[in-house]
Write an enzyme that holds these catalytic residues in place. Sequence first.
Site, PDB file in Angstrom:
ATOM      1  N   ASP A 146       1.666 -10.713   8.777  1.00 56.32           N
ATOM      2  CA  ASP A 146       2.344  -9.656   8.505  1.00 56.32           C
ATOM      3  C   ASP A 146       3.701  -9.523   8.048  1.00 56.32           C
ATOM      4  OD1 ASP A 146       0.179  -8.298   9.578  1.00 56.32           O
ATOM      5  OD2 ASP A 146       0.550  -8.210  11.530  1.00 56.32           O
TER       6      ASP A 146
ATOM      7  N   ASP B  91      -9.786  -8.331  11.856  1.00 58.39           N
ATOM      8  CA  ASP B  91      -9.468  -9.623  11.978  1.00 58.39           C
ATOM      9  C   ASP B  91     -10.573 -10.315  12.912  1.00 58.39           C
ATOM     10  OD1 ASP B  91      -8.626  -8.103  14.097  1.00 58.39           O
ATOM     11  OD2 ASP B  91      -6.532  -8.733  13.994  1.00 58.39           O
TER      12      ASP B  91
ATOM     13  N   ASP C   3       6.568  -8.679   9.249  1.00 56.63           N
ATOM     14  CA  ASP C   3       7.520  -9.088  10.034  1.00 56.63           C
ATOM     15  C   ASP C   3       7.520 -10.396  10.802  1.00 56.63           C
ATOM     16  OD1 ASP C   3       5.082  -7.568  11.395  1.00 56.63           O
ATOM     17  OD2 ASP C   3       6.600  -8.189  13.179  1.00 56.63           O
TER      18      ASP C   3
ATOM     19  N   ASP D 204       0.919  -1.238   0.178  1.00 50.78           N
ATOM     20  CA  ASP D 204      -0.031  -0.051   0.025  1.00 50.78           C
ATOM     21  C   ASP D 204       0.731   1.275   0.085  1.00 50.78           C
ATOM     22  OD1 ASP D 204      -2.482  -0.438  -0.394  1.00 50.78           O
ATOM     23  OD2 ASP D 204      -3.309  -0.207   1.708  1.00 50.78           O
TER      24      ASP D 204
END
Length: 885
Positions: A366, A463, A368, A319
């Site tokens: 994600d 979520d 990370d 994004d």
Amino acid sequence: MIFHPRIVKRIKRQIQAYEMHYQHDSSILGKVGLWIWLSFCLFFLQPKVAGVASWRLLLHYYPNINFCSPNVLDLLRFIIQSFWLMIVKQDWQEGKIFNWKTWLKALATIFHLPLYFVRHRIDMLFQKKTFFERKVSQLTLKWEHHNQFVQYAHSIIVYAGIVLSVLLIFVCIMVPLNLVAQSLFLLILWALAMGVRRIPGRFPSLFLIALSILASTRYIWWRCTSTLNWDDPIGLMLGVTLLTAELYAWLILLLGYFQNIWPLNRRPEPLPDDPQEWPSIDIMIPTLNEERHVIKTTIYALLGIDWPKSKLNIYILDDGNREDIQQFANEIGVHYLARPTHEGAKAGNINYALERSFSDFVAIFDCDHIPTRAFFQLTMGMFLQDPKLALLQTPHHFFSPDPFERNLAHFRHVPNESSLFYGLTQDGNDLWNSTFFCGSCAVLRRKPLEEIGGVAVETVTEDAHTSLRMHRLGYRSSYLKQPISAGLATETLSEHVAQRVRWARGMAQILRIENPLFAKGLKWQQRLCYLNAMLHFLSGIPRIVFLVAPLFFLLFHVYVIYAPALAIILYVLPHMLHASVTNSRMQGEYRYTFWGEIYETVIAWYIARPTTMALFSPNKGFFNVTSKGGLVLKSYYDWTIASPYLVLVAFNIAGVLYGVYRLFWGPSGEIGSVFVNLLWTFYNLFILGGAVAVAEEAKQVRKNPRVDVDIPVVIRFYSGHLVNASMKNFSLGGLSLITPQALPIETGQKIEVILTRSSREFIFPFRIVYRQNKLLGLALETLSTQQCIDYVQCTFARADTWVQWQRSYRLDKPLTSMQQVLEIGVKGYQRLWRHSPRSIYYSVYYALKLFAIIGSLKPVSVPPISRRKPSAAVLRQEKVMRYEN
């Protein structure tokens, strides 16, 4: 006579012995003082202390003075100590008649004897049935086989027993008792809890839950019926406010017991033997502005994952529309998607990718979070076994310390703040088919995800909202507790608080938009689990109420709890003790007692306003991305984030000061109430001290966090020699090794390290940057893309690393945890003082120095002089001095 050479020599020898004892030469003033003392001892005390050196008399009678380097106050100390020795009788008895430690141990032993007997008998009942029970069981089976009437009678007896039990519980809750009877009730409940606390198994845990619910519900009933001051409007208003906060805490306690009563501990399901039957998976990595090295590590792990390459499609969902990320995706051969518009934040980013992908399953990570190689082999079997399974969530494990762990310096010594949710709560939800989607490290079936219109975009916790909608359609969810991925925690407290504020606002939005109590399609168990999750984030206002409640009585003389002090103690103690013991047994591996108080206090102020606003205006608020992989270049104190805690600390200190005044100079009839509220305020001050301590940001200059391990490796020199070693930690930039013996190598030398993965060996180039005895610090040289993939697979993608981390925590010990929390509270005020303005710092500093000086003047009691023969070392020392003289 005093200047006779023999006497002078003897006094010099005594002075040398004294200086040797202190390993310090005497000053001129010290030598004069020592000369006067030794001369006095020689002429006046020698007949009474035969065999004792005069300088040892000085050490014995004046242990608080160093005559080698005396100062101005030592003269005052000498005078005070001398008067103390002459006037006050010294305790020279060999043993005291009353030793409080011995008496406490004896009382503890006497108290635990009946508990041990009860625990032993209960354990025996669980292990084998008695003769009577066996006979009854045999007769019951025989009668049930031949007579249907017995079955009806048995059912009637069971239901009657349940009704009688419920009536007995109501009696125990609602019947008023005098203080003596309440004390007896407290002792009985506590004896029962201590009797079953250490018995393994599910039933003792259920029994402790029942005792805790009984004690807490009786306390709440007493509070509702007997402690409101109807004659004082202000006291009534404040009392109702505190009672509402307590009712909230009681409801959360009950829902928590229900949620965690029976963790499922699900195990992986096997996959088909033929990999061609394994499903295809679209792996999506949403990203916005994270650093490139963070994204690269996750992609390298996914490229080496154990799954057919033809059935994996990796998407970087950017994004941020960054050219360097697109170039990286093209270089390593993964898909890159960037939206022209950015509505819906992370949820909109994923929905945009869902429209442009095709696999039956979607895995979301994600950027990370680094998955282990076996991630899909451990998770996908459940989907093939259950066609109605829509979601499988795995834990979020963090290999870097969060702000609590780093700033309080207890990383890997105390469980992470999120350990309770991912270690117990999600596993408890799994029993009730209520596992929440947590936004990462999860696999979803595409069909139900498309049925609900994709990931929910109406709230900022997309979520949990998404899983709620799938559960409403009748789909099932699962939770696999094994840590098969690892990620980065937030670096600073401000980022951590911002993340929690987003979660809290989102849960309040869901409660307002799609209330699980009234949402169609949910089972009642699912409603309660979702309700508990949402109510948990409304804890901000109740927590603040608990922190200020005793101040209304101490400062303004308002009775918030209108009851005698002794009654408050006798009712609140069972409630608090049983809740602590029960939660310690249930949560002991995942959260230590009292630590949750610090966690919740830190975020209480910041979630109070957004959650309240979300209940009235659920459409307000925006999605904020939690930054990861940052640095803290220098230690500093975050005054902005700590300002609410400092205001609360100031009010509580004012309450303590005025409470102490009222304790000694106030009405005698209020001493008990003042004392109870002071205890409450002191406890709040320690908890606030912990929040103040977390606000000091510790320095973090490592770009790549280190992970502690113990893995055998092989060092290969360019000469061809091989040396076995042990890898102690690794990071993206290098690793540390321990060799069996110190190696003749120099800093800057290049070597190779052989790492193994599934019986395969991989060689990586390193440069020595640090060497100390057997310890070597190595930095990675430039690696190719395939070497980067292999290195991540041999380090971060090893599943056994994270499993060992989970097992390294000891069980909770409530008293030890309380001591740790109290020490952190004291440390918080020390840090606050250290970072305060210079004027305040030096004012407190000199005040403490003054108190320390005044305290140092206090005389010291001394034991009788020992007339035993000096040790061999002392005799040798004196012999050497005599020889030298």
